[in-house]
Design an enzyme around this catalytic site. Structure first.
Site, PDB file in Angstrom:
ATOM      1  N   LYS A  79       0.902 -42.618 -93.663  1.00 30.97           N
ATOM      2  CA  LYS A  79      -0.133 -43.664 -93.561  1.00 30.97           C
ATOM      3  C   LYS A  79      -1.367 -43.247 -94.358  1.00 30.97           C
ATOM      4  O   LYS A  79      -1.839 -42.111 -94.233  1.00 30.97           O
ATOM      5  CB  LYS A  79      -0.494 -43.888 -92.093  1.00 30.97           C
ATOM      6  N   SER A 154      -2.118 -51.620 -87.041  1.00 35.51           N
ATOM      7  CA  SER A 154      -2.549 -51.425 -88.410  1.00 35.51           C
ATOM      8  C   SER A 154      -1.584 -50.626 -89.276  1.00 35.51           C
ATOM      9  O   SER A 154      -1.656 -50.682 -90.495  1.00 35.51           O
ATOM     10  CB  SER A 154      -3.907 -50.706 -88.417  1.00 35.51           C
ATOM     11  N   SER A 178      -1.736 -49.410 -82.666  1.00 29.45           N
ATOM     12  CA  SER A 178      -1.323 -49.487 -84.077  1.00 29.45           C
ATOM     13  C   SER A 178      -0.059 -48.746 -84.453  1.00 29.45           C
ATOM     14  O   SER A 178       0.383 -48.847 -85.594  1.00 29.45           O
ATOM     15  CB  SER A 178      -2.446 -49.009 -84.984  1.00 29.45           C
TER      16      SER A 178
END
Ligand code: GLN
Length: 496
Positions: A79, A154, A178
């Site tokens: 990420k 997210s 998330s």
């Protein structure tokens, strides 16, 4: 079977026995990136040459007879909110476009030490604020099950990469849901460790008292292997817990729930939930009972106030954390033509560099923390936070784990909630309590919704440092569903 269809554990075994090299494994996954990523847009940055270089190093170490970790040579997507010394780090924001961090996050460093091959950085909602990845300043990511739908957020780039068989593993961060929410809506496994169980050092901060790095994988054992590889005490993070990592891999290998006490959170079901989600949740309850678990209903009355408390606490912390983006130290600088003051340049840069959701959060947080309102908003929310932790403590006097749907609906269409922040926030209704109290929680696939055929997630919550319970119950659910449906839930990523 093609290498990209294999799990991380299977790939590791093939490499350990010398049947395939890390370079071959990496190349197969890079080919898959080239084939699939133009459709799903999971990656912000891919560095094929650097990935092959890492793979060659692993092969050389193995050839030299070195003892390597259980995930050595396995490809991973990372990420883009963790710093990486050799790749740009944007947090999905224009304000950090092109920024090259001078150091690796602890999670990044541990991935490298474990011999994982980092293929690239994945897309996310700007500064991890959102539930759909539409708040990325760059582009939205698409759900491999249906390209017109969101992959959650997210950490949507990371969930799409794993669900689309682009990588067997990826990293995420979970501040309010998330990891678990994107895992649920893409049909994969996503785990939020106990707060402080995984290091925040080098993780670009959103809400520091909530931010928690965790793993994504297509099965429970792979998630546990990754969890173990990057978690554990870190002296560089002042809130890191100085305790051994709970025995998560061991738990994932022992999917046994006989005699386990499972509490169904009474407050999380019913109105506002999609019928197909409720149906799969009820199937999961029956399944756990059939495996010998004792399922009871448990009331956690404060959980219904978690969402509003979160939307005071998280923006408050974000307004403080994002003050560092001042046009002087990182990334973007706008209007610095020699005629403007530092203050003007800062204002112009922040106006141009932050997207609308980030600005909304900074304004909400600044207001909630301002003198005269602090006690009424931030102070009140902190009290609610204590009540939620007490609800968890009381519940865990009666049961070993708590369960709920992970998210009230399946993946929604891109654009559907983009202009409706409240509807977007509701995606995290069931996940936020575990963040506010710091508990461990996992989402595992529990079937497809009747109405739309899209994946549904089951959330399993455990006490602080009870992460292994999430894996044990998750593995039991996975195993039972596999034998019932004759194979893993996600055989194919249907839209690819
Ligand atoms: N969707 C939630 C938010 O927008 C949670 C985000 C997260 O966990 N990073 O704040």
């Amino acid at each position: 079977m093609s290498l990209t269809r294999k799990s991380a554990a299977e790939l590791a075994a093939l490499m350990a026995s010398g049947e395939v090299s890390a370079v071959e494994v990496t190349q197969a996954h890079l080919d898959r990136v080239a084939e699939v990523d133009p459709k799903i847009n999971a990656f912000l940055h891919v560095d094929a040459e650097a990935a092959l270089e890492q793979a060659r190093a692993i092969d050389a170490r193995r050839a030299a007879g070195e003892e390597l970790g259980p995930l050595a040579g396995v490809p991973i997507a990372h990420k883009d909110v963790f710093t990486t010394i050799d790749m740009p780090t944007t947090a999905g924001s224009r304000i950090l476009e092109g920024w090259r961090p001078p150091y690796d996050a602890t999670v990044t460093r541990r991935l490298r030490e474990a011999g994982l091959v980092i293929l690239g950085k994945t897309n996310l909602d700007e500064f991890a604020m959102g539930s759909s990845t539409e708040n990325s300043a760059y582009f939205p990511t698409r759900n491999p099950w249906d390209l017109s739908r969101v992959p959650g957020g997210s950490s949507g780039g990371s969930s799409a990469a794993v669900a689309g068989y682009v990588t067997p593993l990826s990293t995420g961060t979970d501040t309010g849901g998330s990891i678990r929410q994107p895992a649920a809506v893409t049909g994969i496994v996503g785990m939020k460790p106990t707060y402080g169980g995984s290091s925040r050092y080098g993780l670009i901060a959103f809400a520091s008292s909530l931010d928690t790095p965790g793993p994504f994988a297509r099965n429970v054992l792979d998630a546990a292997l990754l969890h173990e590889a990057f978690s554990g005490h870190d002296p560089l993070d002042s809130t890191s817990i100085d305790a051994p990592v709970p025995p998560v891999v061991e738990a994932a290998r022992h999917p046994d729930v006989a005699g386990l006490r499972v509490g169904v959170v009474k407050e999380f079901a019913g109105e506002g939930y999609q019928q197909g989600v409720l149906n799969r949740f009820h199937d999961s309850v029956e399944l756990l009972e059939s495996l010998g678990a004792k399922v009871v209903e448990v009331s956690c009355p404060s959980f219904t106030t978690a969402l509003p408390a979160y939307y005071l606490i998280a923006p408050s912390e974000c307004s403080s954390n994002l003050a560092r983006f001042d046009a002087m130290r990182y990334g973007l600088r706008v209007g610095d033509d020699g005629t403007r003051s530092a203050e003007e340049v800062m204002a112009l840069t922040r106006a141009a560099g932050f997207g609308p959701e980030v600005k909304r959060r900074i304004m909400l947080g600044t207001y909630a923390l301002s003198s005269g309102y602090y006690d009424a908003y931030y102070g009140q929310a902190q009290k609610v936070r204590t009540l939620i932790a007490r609800d968890f403590e009381a519940a865990f006097q009666q049961v070993d784990v708590l369960i709920s749907p992970t998210t009230p609906t399946t993946a929604f269409p891109i654009g559907e909630r983009a202009d409706d922040p409240m509807a977007m926030y509701l995606a995290d209704l069931c996940t936020i309590p575990a963040n506010l109290a710091g508990n461990a929680a996992i989402s595992v696939p529990c079937g497809l919704a009747d109405e739309d055929g899209l994946p549904v997630g089951l959330q399993i919550m455990a006490p602080v440092l009870g992460d292994d319970r999430c894996y044990r119950v998750g593995a039991a659910v996975e195993k039972a569903f596999e034998s019932r449906w004759n194979g893993p839930l996600l055989k194919e990523a249907p839209a690819l």
